[in-house]
Design a protein around this motif. Structure first.
Motif, PDB file in Angstrom:
ATOM      1  N   ASP A 219      -7.673   3.901  -3.014  1.00 24.36           N
ATOM      2  CA  ASP A 219      -7.600   3.725  -4.469  1.00 24.36           C
ATOM      3  C   ASP A 219      -7.171   2.320  -4.880  1.00 24.36           C
ATOM      4  O   ASP A 219      -6.994   2.039  -6.065  1.00 24.36           O
ATOM      5  N   THR A 363      -2.003   0.069  -3.031  1.00 23.11           N
ATOM      6  CA  THR A 363      -2.371   1.346  -3.638  1.00 23.11           C
ATOM      7  C   THR A 363      -1.985   1.333  -5.109  1.00 23.11           C
ATOM      8  O   THR A 363      -1.150   0.525  -5.536  1.00 23.11           O
ATOM      9  N   GLN A 364      -2.585   2.260  -5.868  1.00 25.52           N
ATOM     10  CA  GLN A 364      -2.189   2.457  -7.263  1.00 25.52           C
ATOM     11  C   GLN A 364      -1.539   3.826  -7.460  1.00 25.52           C
ATOM     12  O   GLN A 364      -1.187   4.190  -8.582  1.00 25.52           O
ATOM     13  N   ASP A 365      -1.351   4.545  -6.386  1.00 25.15           N
ATOM     14  CA  ASP A 365      -0.826   5.906  -6.437  1.00 25.15           C
ATOM     15  C   ASP A 365       0.705   5.878  -6.311  1.00 25.15           C
ATOM     16  O   ASP A 365       1.240   5.491  -5.264  1.00 25.15           O
ATOM     17  N   GLU A 366       1.397   6.292  -7.352  1.00 33.80           N
ATOM     18  CA  GLU A 366       2.858   6.248  -7.350  1.00 33.80           C
ATOM     19  C   GLU A 366       3.450   7.163  -6.285  1.00 33.80           C
ATOM     20  O   GLU A 366       4.495   6.850  -5.703  1.00 33.80           O
ATOM     21  N   ASN A 367       2.803   8.294  -6.013  1.00 31.73           N
ATOM     22  CA  ASN A 367       3.306   9.195  -4.981  1.00 31.73           C
ATOM     23  C   ASN A 367       3.197   8.577  -3.591  1.00 31.73           C
ATOM     24  O   ASN A 367       4.072   8.759  -2.740  1.00 31.73           O
TER      25      ASN A 367
END
Length: 452
Positions: A219, A363-367
């Motif tokens: 992502d 990444t752009q995913d906070e998780n």
């Protein structure tokens, strides 16, 4: 060496260096000395391994100048007595911390960033109020010589002095008793420094290295990620302790990632004559790094010239942990690329090895950010960037485990060269009799009730 250390200890014991105004004056003096001799310093580093004035300012002077400016601006605050709370058992009283310099310091600098990584710790030592002996790397002989000339002609030997030389001189220095030793370099030499310091129970800061991983998630913004990663990887021809060493790229974007990396390398047009690339430090290291290139796994690059100390930006793909390039820190312009599908497996493989000095996650995913940053131990790093955390003086810089011990930059550097003396200042009033004889059951029960 014994006389030099004794001279500095005697000078330190006069308490001259403990004055904040004295320290600020010496920092300003160092700033002016570097600024007025930039050309001389540029010429020396160019002779050592071809670093251009642009790269020299970007990766050497800029960091040192900022360290000095921040220290001058904030030193009074750092050095001030710091009040802390007093617990109920000691009331009425005031409690406070007094920062004091550790004393005579030894700074051993590396060759890869001979100005920044030698002088930034010196700035911290001066700010803390220590005297300093600097031992630059002999591999960058011209840089060592110009630092010795400038420092030794402009500072008193008893306060700040540069000692040149190789293993013999470093060994002679390590035979002396220092109040703190700051070393930047390889893990094997770091162990030698630690062992020498242990003989005198001397505290150490060890800035070491290791294989710093990169994780590229599907992502991520691939264009921005690749541009930042390629710049970081081939900066200083990969001769950077926090250089991205190897890359885990998600299998779904592997081919696109590799294509963009090759395009970015071509676009950057890395050449010695362009001023955006440097030589490998010596022929021995050129031979070592070029020996890590498996011709069967070259995606782009792979050419080298031992005599010219040149290795072109190289990307290896289909790499596994069994490959020679994955056995030790690369410390050269080779990007080793592996693929993954399961992030948990990547995390386990990183955790199964020595703790890295840096880690870079795209990444752009906070998780995913929370998972990777929470589960993997490493010195410091970046999300959606690489290397640039070292340029923020508000972030302590250092390793963990095999990648280092202690940290510096900004106030963290001041703390590294300081001892915080804890003081309880008690009011002159009548004490409760509970701590004094005779010891009775009643007093014991009162103490237990208060403690629990």
């Amino acid at each position: 060496m014994e006389k030099l250390v004794k001279t500095q200890l005697d000078y330190f014991n006069t308490n001259v260096t403990k004055s904040v105004s004295f320290r600020i004056g010496q920092l300003n003096k160092l700033y002016a000395l570097l600024e007025s001799n930039e050309r001389l310093l540029e010429e020396a580093i160019y002779r050592d391994y071809g670093k251009s004035p642009f790269e020299t300012f970007q990766t050497e002077f800029a960091a040192v100048f900022e360290e000095i400016k921040v220290a001058v601006r904030d030193l009074e605050q750092w050095a001030a007595v710091k009040p802390v709370a007093t617990n109920s058992r000691n009331e009425p009283a005031t409690s406070y911390l007094i920062p004091e310099p550790l004393g005579v310091s030894l700074v051993i600098g590396p060759w890869n960033y001979p100005y920044q990584l030698s002088l930034a710790p010196v700035v911290a030592a001066i700010a803390a109020g220590c005297t300093v002996i600097l031992k630059p790397s002999e591999l960058t002989a011209n840089c060592s010589a110009v630092m010795a000339k400038l420092v030794n002609e402009n500072f008193e030997e008893q306060y700040f002095h540069v000692v040149e030389g190789g293993i013999a001189e470093t060994t002679a220095l390590l035979d002396q008793k220092f109040d703190i030793i700051f070393f930047t370099g390889s893990v094997p030499v770091g162990k030698i420094i630690y062992q020498a310091a242990a003989k005198n129970l001397t505290p150490v800061v060890l800035e070491l290295g290791g294989k710093s991983p990169v994780i590229i998630m599907p992502d991520c913004d691939l264009d921005i990620s690749v541009r930042r990663l390629v710049w970081a990887k081939y900066l200083n021809s990969g001769q950077t302790c926090i250089s991205p060493d190897y890359v885990y790229v998600h299998q779904s974007i592997e081919e696109k990632f590799l294509q963009k990396v090759a395009e970015e390398i071509k676009k950057a047009d890395y050449k010695l004559e362009n001023g955006n690339f440097v030589r490998i430090i010596n022929e021995r290291n050129t031979d070592r790094v070029s020996g890590l290139i498996n011709p069967a796994k070259i995606y782009t690059g792979g050419n080298y010239d031992i005599d010219a100390r040149f290795i072109e930006p190289t990307v290896l793909h289909q790499v596994t942990w069994d490959d020679k390039v994955m056995k030790d820190e690369i410390f050269g312009p080779i990007m080793a690329v592996m693929t993954f599908e399961d992030l948990d497996k990547v995390i386990k493989e990183i955790k199964d090895r020595p703790k890295p000095l840096a880690l870079y996650l795209f990444t752009q995913d906070e998780n995913v950010k929370k998972k990777v940053l929470g589960e993997i131990s490493f010195g410091g790093g970046c999300v959606n960037e690489a290397i640039m955390h070292i340029a923020n003086g508000n972030l302590p810089f250092g390793g963990v485990g095999a990648s280092g011990l202690g940290n510096y930059h900004g106030e963290a550097g001041f703390r590294a060269f300081s001892h915080y003396k804890g003081i309880l200042d008690k009011a002159l009033v009548e004490d409760p009799d509970i701590k004094y004889s005779p010891h009775t059951e009643e007093k014991l029960q009162r103490m237990k009730a208060a403690a629990k």
